[in-house]
Motif scaffolding. Structure first.
Motif, PDB file in Angstrom:
ATOM      1  N   GLY A  19       1.283 -10.147  -9.661  1.00 40.64           N
ATOM      2  CA  GLY A  19       2.192 -10.875 -10.515  1.00 40.64           C
ATOM      3  C   GLY A  19       2.244 -10.376 -11.939  1.00 40.64           C
ATOM      4  O   GLY A  19       3.027 -10.879 -12.751  1.00 40.64           O
ATOM      5  N   VAL A  20       1.414  -9.404 -12.276  1.00 36.06           N
ATOM      6  CA  VAL A  20       1.365  -8.902 -13.651  1.00 36.06           C
ATOM      7  C   VAL A  20       1.619  -7.402 -13.696  1.00 36.06           C
ATOM      8  O   VAL A  20       2.485  -6.926 -14.426  1.00 36.06           O
ATOM      9  CB  VAL A  20       0.005  -9.214 -14.310  1.00 36.06           C
ATOM     10  CG1 VAL A  20      -0.040  -8.681 -15.737  1.00 36.06           C
ATOM     11  CG2 VAL A  20      -0.252 -10.713 -14.304  1.00 36.06           C
ATOM     12  N   SER A  21       0.876  -6.635 -12.929  1.00 33.21           N
ATOM     13  CA  SER A  21       0.978  -5.172 -12.997  1.00 33.21           C
ATOM     14  C   SER A  21       0.998  -4.546 -11.615  1.00 33.21           C
ATOM     15  O   SER A  21       0.387  -3.513 -11.373  1.00 33.21           O
ATOM     16  CB  SER A  21      -0.189  -4.605 -13.813  1.00 33.21           C
ATOM     17  OG  SER A  21      -1.428  -5.028 -13.262  1.00 33.21           O
ATOM     18  N   GLU A  22       1.693  -5.162 -10.704  1.00 31.38           N
ATOM     19  CA  GLU A  22       1.770  -4.637  -9.346  1.00 31.38           C
ATOM     20  C   GLU A  22       2.640  -3.376  -9.284  1.00 31.38           C
ATOM     21  O   GLU A  22       3.564  -3.195 -10.077  1.00 31.38           O
ATOM     22  CB  GLU A  22       2.369  -5.692  -8.415  1.00 31.38           C
ATOM     23  CG  GLU A  22       1.511  -6.927  -8.235  1.00 31.38           C
ATOM     24  CD  GLU A  22       2.243  -8.012  -7.467  1.00 31.38           C
ATOM     25  OE1 GLU A  22       1.799  -8.333  -6.355  1.00 31.38           O
ATOM     26  OE2 GLU A  22       3.255  -8.525  -7.964  1.00 31.38           O
ATOM     27  N   LEU A  23       2.351  -2.541  -8.321  1.00 35.27           N
ATOM     28  CA  LEU A  23       3.203  -1.389  -8.046  1.00 35.27           C
ATOM     29  C   LEU A  23       4.479  -1.854  -7.356  1.00 35.27           C
ATOM     30  O   LEU A  23       4.474  -2.835  -6.614  1.00 35.27           O
ATOM     31  CB  LEU A  23       2.466  -0.397  -7.142  1.00 35.27           C
ATOM     32  CG  LEU A  23       1.190   0.239  -7.689  1.00 35.27           C
ATOM     33  CD1 LEU A  23       0.516   1.072  -6.596  1.00 35.27           C
ATOM     34  CD2 LEU A  23       1.482   1.094  -8.912  1.00 35.27           C
ATOM     35  N   THR A  67       1.517  -1.059 -16.685  1.00 41.50           N
ATOM     36  CA  THR A  67       2.602  -0.690 -15.803  1.00 41.50           C
ATOM     37  C   THR A  67       3.285  -1.914 -15.271  1.00 41.50           C
ATOM     38  O   THR A  67       2.656  -2.830 -14.765  1.00 41.50           O
ATOM     39  CB  THR A  67       2.060   0.144 -14.631  1.00 41.50           C
ATOM     40  OG1 THR A  67       1.393   1.265 -15.163  1.00 41.50           O
ATOM     41  CG2 THR A  67       3.188   0.583 -13.715  1.00 41.50           C
ATOM     42  N   GLY A  68       4.581  -1.967 -15.309  1.00 36.57           N
ATOM     43  CA  GLY A  68       5.336  -3.112 -14.851  1.00 36.57           C
ATOM     44  C   GLY A  68       5.829  -2.918 -13.436  1.00 36.57           C
ATOM     45  O   GLY A  68       5.782  -1.854 -12.860  1.00 36.57           O
ATOM     46  N   THR A  69       6.387  -3.982 -12.858  1.00 35.51           N
ATOM     47  CA  THR A  69       6.991  -3.905 -11.559  1.00 35.51           C
ATOM     48  C   THR A  69       8.461  -3.634 -11.767  1.00 35.51           C
ATOM     49  O   THR A  69       9.183  -4.477 -12.237  1.00 35.51           O
ATOM     50  CB  THR A  69       6.798  -5.232 -10.799  1.00 35.51           C
ATOM     51  OG1 THR A  69       5.413  -5.480 -10.690  1.00 35.51           O
ATOM     52  CG2 THR A  69       7.438  -5.177  -9.436  1.00 35.51           C
ATOM     53  N   THR A  70       8.912  -2.463 -11.409  1.00 38.31           N
ATOM     54  CA  THR A  70      10.255  -2.042 -11.745  1.00 38.31           C
ATOM     55  C   THR A  70      10.972  -1.537 -10.516  1.00 38.31           C
ATOM     56  O   THR A  70      10.434  -0.752  -9.758  1.00 38.31           O
ATOM     57  CB  THR A  70      10.216  -0.895 -12.781  1.00 38.31           C
ATOM     58  OG1 THR A  70       9.348  -1.279 -13.828  1.00 38.31           O
ATOM     59  CG2 THR A  70      11.607  -0.603 -13.312  1.00 38.31           C
ATOM     60  N   GLY A  71      12.176  -1.948 -10.302  1.00 42.81           N
ATOM     61  CA  GLY A  71      12.964  -1.454  -9.202  1.00 42.81           C
ATOM     62  C   GLY A  71      13.483  -0.065  -9.517  1.00 42.81           C
ATOM     63  O   GLY A  71      13.421   0.400 -10.639  1.00 42.81           O
ATOM     64  N   ALA A  72      14.053   0.606  -8.504  1.00 44.21           N
ATOM     65  CA  ALA A  72      14.543   1.951  -8.717  1.00 44.21           C
ATOM     66  C   ALA A  72      15.630   1.967  -9.771  1.00 44.21           C
ATOM     67  O   ALA A  72      15.806   2.930 -10.491  1.00 44.21           O
ATOM     68  CB  ALA A  72      15.082   2.534  -7.415  1.00 44.21           C
ATOM     69  N   THR A  73      16.390   0.891  -9.864  1.00 44.29           N
ATOM     70  CA  THR A  73      17.320   0.742 -10.970  1.00 44.29           C
ATOM     71  C   THR A  73      17.264  -0.712 -11.374  1.00 44.29           C
ATOM     72  O   THR A  73      17.971  -1.536 -10.839  1.00 44.29           O
ATOM     73  CB  THR A  73      18.757   1.093 -10.541  1.00 44.29           C
ATOM     74  OG1 THR A  73      18.757   2.395  -9.987  1.00 44.29           O
ATOM     75  CG2 THR A  73      19.689   1.033 -11.736  1.00 44.29           C
ATOM     76  N   GLY A  74      16.389  -1.066 -12.310  1.00 49.16           N
ATOM     77  CA  GLY A  74      16.212  -2.471 -12.631  1.00 49.16           C
ATOM     78  C   GLY A  74      15.455  -2.664 -13.899  1.00 49.16           C
ATOM     79  O   GLY A  74      15.353  -1.778 -14.726  1.00 49.16           O
ATOM     80  N   THR A  75      14.900  -3.853 -14.070  1.00 43.72           N
ATOM     81  CA  THR A  75      14.207  -4.161 -15.316  1.00 43.72           C
ATOM     82  C   THR A  75      12.728  -4.229 -15.101  1.00 43.72           C
ATOM     83  O   THR A  75      12.244  -4.413 -13.999  1.00 43.72           O
ATOM     84  CB  THR A  75      14.687  -5.513 -15.874  1.00 43.72           C
ATOM     85  OG1 THR A  75      14.458  -6.505 -14.891  1.00 43.72           O
ATOM     86  CG2 THR A  75      16.159  -5.448 -16.234  1.00 43.72           C
ATOM     87  N   THR A  76      11.982  -4.089 -16.187  1.00 41.79           N
ATOM     88  CA  THR A  76      10.547  -4.028 -16.094  1.00 41.79           C
ATOM     89  C   THR A  76       9.932  -5.382 -15.907  1.00 41.79           C
ATOM     90  O   THR A  76      10.563  -6.403 -16.079  1.00 41.79           O
ATOM     91  CB  THR A  76       9.940  -3.447 -17.366  1.00 41.79           C
ATOM     92  OG1 THR A  76      10.195  -4.363 -18.390  1.00 41.79           O
ATOM     93  CG2 THR A  76      10.484  -2.102 -17.656  1.00 41.79           C
TER      94      THR A  76
END
Length: 330
Positions: free
Chosen positions: A89-93, A268-277
Motif C-alpha cells: 500500500g505504500v511502495s509496492e511494485l 518507489t511508487g506504484t505506477t501504471g505503464a501510463t498513469g500516476t505515481t
C-alpha cells in the motif's frame, strides 16, 4: 555501499488510532549498520512501527532518533535519509511494469526530486555514467542478476518469483544510498530456503554499513529484536477509516498508503505503464519500455550499540489500520 548507517533509538515510542494503539511503549537502541527485526504476527502494528521510524507516520507519544534526527520533530529530514523496500500500500511494485521500467522510473525520480543543482548541470554523458553506476551498485547489493531473469530487464514484475521481486524492491531503494533501509514482510510467502536467502541479503547490506529495519513473523537470532503483540481492541467510540479514505484536519491525505512519501523522499511508487505515481506524492506520467536508461540520473533520498531484545506492546488490527488514518503529514 558508500554511505554510513544511521543509529536508531526510541523511548516509550507509540502510535494511536481512533480505535486503539497500533503500538506502544517501544524502546529501541541499535548501532549504525545494525540488522533490526520487528517481529510480530500480522495486524500487530509492526508495519506502523516501521513507517513511524522512517518518518512516514507521526507518533502519538514518546520520541525516537534516526541518525541523530529526532522524531516526531524532524520527520521530513528522517525521510531524506531512509528508504522503503516493499511495503504493501505504500511502495509496492507495479505488476504491469518491467524491471527496466521500474529502474528507469526510479532514476527519473532521483533526478527530478532529489538531485542537487550541481548534479543537474553536469554534462549529460557524466549523468549517464553516474546513473549507470548507481543502478549497477544497487542491483549488485540486492543480489539481482538481471540477465538471469526470463526476459532479462524486459521481464514483467508479475513474472518474477517472490524472492526476485523482493530483490528488485530493495535494489530500487538502494539506488538512493540511504542510511537506513526499511523492508516489510521479509518472510511473507517464502520457502525456508528463500527465507534464509532473504535474511542473508539483508545481513549483507547491513554489513556494508547501511542500517536495515525489517518487519517479519520470525526474526533471525542475530538481529536487534523488537517484538509487537496483538492485544484486545481498545474501544474509543470513534469510527475508523481506511488508509485510502484517510484525511487530515486540513483536508490533505494522511502520510500513509499511496501518499506515505508526500514529501518526495524518493520511495518507489506504484505506477501504471501510463498513469500516476503512488508513494512520492507528485503526479507524473510514464510510458517506458526497453532497458534502464542511465540518462535519468539522480542523487537520491539518502539516505545501535546493539543491545539485547527490545520489547513493547502492539495492539489491534483496528488500531494499526486507523493509525494510518490519524497520523497526518509531516
Amino acid at each position: 555501499m558508500e554511505t554510513h548507517g544511521a543509529a536508531v533509538t526510541a523511548e516509550n515510542f507509540g502510535l494511536k488510532g481512533p480505535r486503539g494503539w497500533a503500538f506502544r511503549g517501544m524502546d529501541v537502541k541499535a548501532a549504525p549498520g545494525s540488522l533490526i527485526a520487528v517481529e510480530g504476527p500480522s495486524a500487530s502494528g509492526r508495519t506502523c512501527l516501521l513507517l513511524a521510524l522512517t518518518g512516514r507516520m507521526k507518533p502519538s507519544e514518546g520520541h525516537a532518533e534516526i541518525g541523530g534526527l529526532r522524531l516526531p520533530g524532524k520527520m521530513s529530514a528522517v525521510r531524506q535519509v531512509t528508504a522503503l523496500g516493499p511495503v504493501q500500500g505504500v511502495s509496492e511494485l507495479d505488476p504491469s511494469l518491467t524491471v527496466a521500467e521500474h529502474l528507469r522510473e526510479r532514476a527519473m525520480l532521483e533526478r527530478r526530486y532529489e538531485g542537487s543543482l550541481r548534479a543537474l548541470l553536469r554534462p549529460r554523458r557524466e549523468q549517464r555514467a553516474a546513473a549507470l553506476s548507481r543502478v549497477e551498485e544497487a542491483l549488485k547489493a540486492a543480489g539481482l542478476v538481471v540477465e538471469t531473469l526470463p526476459k532479462g530487464d524486459r521481464t514483467s514484475v508479475r513474472d518474477l518469483e517472490r524472492l526476485e521481486a523482493l530483490r528488485l524492491s530493495i535494489a530500487l531503494a538502494l539506488i538512493g544510498r540511504p542510511r537506513l533501509l526499511a523492508v516489510d514482510d521479509v518472510d511473507l510467502k517464502l520457502s525456508e530456503a528463500d527465507r534464509a536467502e532473504a535474511w542473508a541479503l539483508l545481513r549483507g547490506i547491513a554489513a556494508q554499513g547501511t542500517t536495515v529495519l525489517a518487519a517479519c513473523s520470525h526474526a533471525p537470532g542475530d538481529a536487534v529484536l523488537i517484538r509487537t503483540e496483538t492485544k484486545p481492541a481498545e474501544a474509543t467510540g470513534e469510527a475508523g477509516t481506511t488508509p485510502e479514505d484517510a484525511r487530515t484536519a486540513d483536508g490533505d491525505t494522511a502520510a500513509t498508503g499511496a501518499d506515505a512519501d508526500l514529501e518526495t523522499t524518493g520511495t518507489t511508487g506504484t505506477t501504471g505503464a501510463t498513469g500516476t505515481t503512488g508513494a512520492t506524492g507528485a503526479t507524473r506520467t510514464t510510458k517506458s519500455t526497453g532497458t534502464a536508461d542511465p540518462t535519468e540520473a539522480a542523487e537520491d533520498t539518502k539516505n545501535a550499540e546493539t543491545t539485547g531484545t527490545v520489547e513493547g506492546t502492539g495492539d489491534t488490527k483496528e488500531g494499526a489500520d486507523d493509525a494510518l488514518a490519524e497520523t497526518g503529514r509531516a
